[in-house]
Design an enzyme around this catalytic site. Structure first.
Site, PDB file in Angstrom:
ATOM      1  N   CYS A  35       0.835  -1.208   0.000  1.00  0.00           N
ATOM      2  CA  CYS A  35       0.000   0.000   0.000  1.00  0.00           C
ATOM      3  C   CYS A  35       0.868   1.257   0.000  1.00  0.00           C
ATOM      4  O   CYS A  35       0.533   2.257  -0.641  1.00  0.00           O
ATOM      5  CB  CYS A  35      -0.929   0.009   1.211  1.00  0.00           C
ATOM      6  SG  CYS A  35      -2.025  -1.414   1.277  1.00  0.00           S
TER       7      CYS A  35
HETATM    8  C1  BEZ Z   1       0.582  -4.801   1.778  1.00  0.00           C
HETATM    9  O1  BEZ Z   1       0.174  -3.648   1.586  1.00  0.00           O
HETATM   10  O2  BEZ Z   1       1.782  -5.048   1.789  1.00  0.00           O
HETATM   11  C2  BEZ Z   1      -0.383  -5.944   1.952  1.00  0.00           C
HETATM   12  C3  BEZ Z   1      -1.668  -5.707   2.432  1.00  0.00           C
HETATM   13  C4  BEZ Z   1      -2.561  -6.769   2.581  1.00  0.00           C
HETATM   14  C5  BEZ Z   1      -2.169  -8.048   2.226  1.00  0.00           C
HETATM   15  C6  BEZ Z   1      -0.896  -8.272   1.712  1.00  0.00           C
HETATM   16  C7  BEZ Z   1      -0.002  -7.214   1.559  1.00  0.00           C
END
Ligand code: BEZ
Length: 218
Positions: A46
Protein backbone atom coordinates in the site's frame (compact mmCIF):
# COMPACT_ATOMS: atom_id res chain seq x y z
CA UNK A 1 -17.71 -9.01 -8.47
CA UNK A 2 -21.21 -8.98 -6.87
CA UNK A 3 -22.75 -5.69 -5.76
CA UNK A 4 -22.18 -2.35 -7.46
CA UNK A 5 -20.76 -2.82 -10.94
CA UNK A 6 -20.26 -1.29 -14.40
CA UNK A 7 -22.99 1.20 -15.29
CA UNK A 8 -24.28 1.55 -11.72
CA UNK A 9 -24.51 5.01 -10.15
CA UNK A 10 -22.40 5.21 -7.00
CA UNK A 11 -24.28 6.36 -3.88
CA UNK A 12 -23.58 9.89 -2.61
CA UNK A 13 -21.43 8.68 0.26
CA UNK A 14 -19.73 10.99 2.74
CA UNK A 15 -16.97 10.61 5.29
CA UNK A 16 -13.99 12.20 7.01
CA UNK A 17 -10.84 12.40 4.96
CA UNK A 18 -7.29 13.67 5.32
CA UNK A 19 -8.54 16.84 3.58
CA UNK A 20 -11.65 17.40 5.73
CA UNK A 21 -15.19 16.03 5.53
CA UNK A 22 -15.92 14.91 1.99
CA UNK A 23 -19.20 14.30 0.14
CA UNK A 24 -18.49 12.26 -2.97
CA UNK A 25 -20.87 14.05 -5.36
CA UNK A 26 -19.70 17.51 -4.23
CA UNK A 27 -16.04 16.54 -4.44
CA UNK A 28 -16.37 14.93 -7.88
CA UNK A 29 -18.54 17.75 -9.29
CA UNK A 30 -18.74 17.35 -13.07
CA UNK A 31 -15.30 15.73 -13.36
CA UNK A 32 -14.25 12.14 -13.94
CA UNK A 33 -13.00 10.53 -10.73
CA UNK A 34 -11.07 7.56 -9.41
CA UNK A 35 -11.91 6.08 -6.02
CA UNK A 36 -9.53 3.38 -4.89
CA UNK A 37 -9.25 1.28 -1.73
CA UNK A 38 -6.25 -0.29 -0.04
CA UNK A 39 -6.29 -3.03 2.64
CA UNK A 40 -4.59 -1.19 5.51
CA UNK A 41 -2.31 1.69 6.49
CA UNK A 42 1.34 1.02 7.42
CA UNK A 43 1.64 -1.96 5.06
CA UNK A 44 4.36 -2.28 2.39
CA UNK A 45 2.49 -2.75 -0.91
CA UNK A 46 0.00 0.00 0.00
CA UNK A 47 2.89 2.37 0.77
CA UNK A 48 4.25 1.87 -2.76
CA UNK A 49 0.78 2.22 -4.33
CA UNK A 50 -0.24 5.46 -2.64
CA UNK A 51 3.14 6.97 -3.53
CA UNK A 52 2.78 5.80 -7.12
CA UNK A 53 -0.64 7.45 -7.46
CA UNK A 54 0.84 10.69 -6.09
CA UNK A 55 3.49 10.59 -8.84
CA UNK A 56 0.73 10.36 -11.48
CA UNK A 57 -1.28 13.33 -10.11
CA UNK A 58 -0.08 15.66 -12.94
CA UNK A 59 -1.36 13.06 -15.48
CA UNK A 60 -4.72 12.84 -13.69
CA UNK A 61 -4.96 16.64 -13.55
CA UNK A 62 -4.27 16.90 -17.31
CA UNK A 63 -7.29 14.63 -17.80
CA UNK A 64 -9.43 16.52 -15.24
CA UNK A 65 -9.73 13.47 -12.98
CA UNK A 66 -10.26 13.69 -9.21
CA UNK A 67 -8.57 11.07 -6.99
CA UNK A 68 -9.95 9.70 -3.71
CA UNK A 69 -8.39 6.96 -1.55
CA UNK A 70 -10.20 4.96 1.13
CA UNK A 71 -9.48 2.33 3.76
CA UNK A 72 -11.00 1.34 7.09
CA UNK A 73 -8.23 3.06 9.10
CA UNK A 74 -8.78 6.39 10.84
CA UNK A 75 -7.86 9.81 9.46
CA UNK A 76 -5.39 10.05 12.35
CA UNK A 77 -3.67 6.86 11.11
CA UNK A 78 -3.79 8.05 7.48
CA UNK A 79 -2.09 11.33 8.47
CA UNK A 80 0.67 9.54 10.42
CA UNK A 81 1.17 7.04 7.57
CA UNK A 82 1.33 9.79 4.92
CA UNK A 83 4.66 10.87 6.47
CA UNK A 84 6.04 7.38 5.67
CA UNK A 85 4.55 7.37 2.16
CA UNK A 86 6.07 10.77 1.40
CA UNK A 87 9.46 9.83 2.86
CA UNK A 88 9.65 6.48 1.05
CA UNK A 89 8.39 7.67 -2.34
CA UNK A 90 9.74 11.24 -2.35
CA UNK A 91 6.30 12.68 -3.19
CA UNK A 92 3.59 14.82 -1.57
CA UNK A 93 0.16 13.25 -0.96
CA UNK A 94 -2.27 15.93 -2.11
CA UNK A 95 -5.36 13.78 -2.72
CA UNK A 96 -7.85 12.93 0.07
CA UNK A 97 -7.88 9.56 1.82
CA UNK A 98 -11.21 8.71 3.45
CA UNK A 99 -11.59 6.82 6.71
CA UNK A 100 -14.22 4.09 6.79
CA UNK A 101 -14.22 2.55 10.27
CA UNK A 102 -17.71 1.05 9.89
CA UNK A 103 -17.11 -0.21 6.31
CA UNK A 104 -20.07 1.78 4.98
CA UNK A 105 -18.17 3.23 2.02
CA UNK A 106 -16.08 0.17 1.19
CA UNK A 107 -19.06 -2.21 1.41
CA UNK A 108 -21.38 0.00 -0.68
CA UNK A 109 -18.66 0.40 -3.30
CA UNK A 110 -18.04 -3.36 -3.29
CA UNK A 111 -14.46 -2.98 -2.15
CA UNK A 112 -14.22 -5.50 0.70
CA UNK A 113 -12.16 -8.69 0.42
CA UNK A 114 -13.77 -11.51 2.47
CA UNK A 115 -10.41 -13.32 2.61
CA UNK A 116 -8.48 -10.46 4.24
CA UNK A 117 -9.46 -9.81 7.87
CA UNK A 118 -8.32 -7.39 10.56
CA UNK A 119 -7.41 -8.47 14.11
CA UNK A 120 -11.12 -8.40 15.07
CA UNK A 121 -12.06 -10.69 12.15
CA UNK A 122 -13.72 -7.92 10.10
CA UNK A 123 -13.09 -7.89 6.32
CA UNK A 124 -10.46 -5.51 4.98
CA UNK A 125 -10.70 -3.71 1.64
CA UNK A 126 -9.27 -5.33 -1.48
CA UNK A 127 -7.28 -3.24 -3.94
CA UNK A 128 -10.43 -2.08 -5.73
CA UNK A 129 -10.46 0.93 -8.05
CA UNK A 130 -13.48 2.42 -9.79
CA UNK A 131 -13.25 4.96 -12.60
CA UNK A 132 -16.38 7.12 -12.28
CA UNK A 133 -17.87 9.26 -15.06
CA UNK A 134 -19.14 12.81 -14.47
CA UNK A 135 -22.70 11.49 -14.11
CA UNK A 136 -21.36 9.34 -11.20
CA UNK A 137 -21.66 5.93 -12.87
CA UNK A 138 -18.95 3.27 -12.82
CA UNK A 139 -17.16 3.20 -16.19
CA UNK A 140 -14.38 0.72 -15.32
CA UNK A 141 -13.31 -1.30 -12.28
CA UNK A 142 -10.09 -2.98 -11.19
CA UNK A 143 -10.14 -5.62 -8.47
CA UNK A 144 -6.85 -6.93 -7.08
CA UNK A 145 -6.01 -8.85 -3.89
CA UNK A 146 -3.80 -7.48 -1.13
CA UNK A 147 -0.72 -9.32 -2.40
CA UNK A 148 -0.72 -7.64 -5.85
CA UNK A 149 0.09 -3.96 -6.27
CA UNK A 150 -1.69 -2.24 -9.15
CA UNK A 151 -0.15 -0.90 -12.36
CA UNK A 152 -1.10 2.77 -12.57
CA UNK A 153 0.14 3.02 -16.17
CA UNK A 154 -2.74 0.64 -16.96
CA UNK A 155 -5.15 2.83 -15.00
CA UNK A 156 -4.10 5.87 -17.10
CA UNK A 157 -4.27 3.82 -20.32
CA UNK A 158 -7.80 2.64 -19.45
CA UNK A 159 -8.79 6.21 -18.60
CA UNK A 160 -7.51 7.42 -22.00
CA UNK A 161 -9.54 4.72 -23.73
CA UNK A 162 -12.69 5.62 -21.74
CA UNK A 163 -12.26 9.34 -22.42
CA UNK A 164 -11.92 8.73 -26.19
CA UNK A 165 -14.88 6.32 -26.26
CA UNK A 166 -17.00 8.89 -24.40
CA UNK A 167 -16.48 11.38 -27.23
CA UNK A 168 -16.43 9.25 -30.42
CA UNK A 169 -17.95 5.95 -31.48
CA UNK A 170 -14.72 4.02 -31.09
CA UNK A 171 -13.18 1.26 -29.01
CA UNK A 172 -9.52 0.51 -28.32
CA UNK A 173 -7.87 -2.84 -29.18
CA UNK A 174 -5.77 -5.08 -26.94
CA UNK A 175 -2.61 -3.41 -25.67
CA UNK A 176 -3.56 -0.12 -27.38
CA UNK A 177 -1.51 2.92 -26.51
CA UNK A 178 -2.53 6.58 -27.00
CA UNK A 179 -1.59 7.72 -30.51
CA UNK A 180 -2.23 4.32 -32.10
CA UNK A 181 -5.21 3.67 -34.43
CA UNK A 182 -8.53 2.82 -32.77
CA UNK A 183 -11.37 0.52 -33.79
CA UNK A 184 -14.65 1.88 -35.13
CA UNK A 185 -17.57 0.76 -32.96
CA UNK A 186 -19.61 -2.18 -34.38
CA UNK A 187 -22.77 -0.04 -33.97
CA UNK A 188 -21.59 2.27 -36.80
CA UNK A 189 -22.23 1.24 -40.43
CA UNK A 190 -19.48 1.62 -43.07
CA UNK A 191 -21.41 4.50 -44.67
CA UNK A 192 -21.77 6.33 -41.37
CA UNK A 193 -18.12 5.65 -40.46
CA UNK A 194 -16.85 7.13 -43.73
CA UNK A 195 -18.76 10.35 -42.96
CA UNK A 196 -17.84 10.35 -39.25
CA UNK A 197 -14.08 9.73 -39.50
CA UNK A 198 -11.37 11.27 -41.71
CA UNK A 199 -9.67 7.88 -42.15
CA UNK A 200 -11.33 4.47 -42.57
CA UNK A 201 -9.37 1.25 -42.97
CA UNK A 202 -11.24 -2.05 -43.19
CA UNK A 203 -9.36 -5.34 -42.61
CA UNK A 204 -10.08 -8.29 -44.96
CA UNK A 205 -11.04 -11.39 -42.95
CA UNK A 206 -11.80 -15.01 -43.99
CA UNK A 207 -15.42 -14.54 -42.87
CA UNK A 208 -15.81 -11.55 -45.20
CA UNK A 209 -17.74 -9.82 -42.42
CA UNK A 210 -15.47 -6.75 -42.32
CA UNK A 211 -16.00 -5.93 -38.68
CA UNK A 212 -12.43 -4.85 -37.98
CA UNK A 213 -12.27 -1.23 -39.07
CA UNK A 214 -9.59 1.19 -37.91
CA UNK A 215 -9.44 4.96 -37.87
CA UNK A 216 -6.70 7.37 -36.81
CA UNK A 217 -9.20 10.24 -36.49
CA UNK A 218 -9.43 10.68 -32.70
C1 BEZ B 1 0.58 -4.80 1.78
O1 BEZ B 1 0.17 -3.65 1.59
O2 BEZ B 1 1.78 -5.05 1.79
C2 BEZ B 1 -0.38 -5.94 1.95
C3 BEZ B 1 -1.67 -5.71 2.43
C4 BEZ B 1 -2.56 -6.77 2.58
C5 BEZ B 1 -2.17 -8.05 2.23
C6 BEZ B 1 -0.90 -8.27 1.71
C7 BEZ B 1 0.00 -7.21 1.56
Amino acid sequence: MPGITLGDRIPNLAGNSTLDHLKLYDYIGDHWAIIFSHPADFTPVCTTELGSIARYIPEFEKRNVKIIGVSNDSVEDHKAWIKDIEAYNGVKITYPILEDPNREITSQLNMLDPDEKDEKGRPLPSRALHIIGPEKTIKCSFLYPGTTGRNFEEVIRSLDSLLLASKKKIATPANWKPGQPVLISPSVTDEEAKKMFKTFDKVDLPSGKGYIRFTTDV
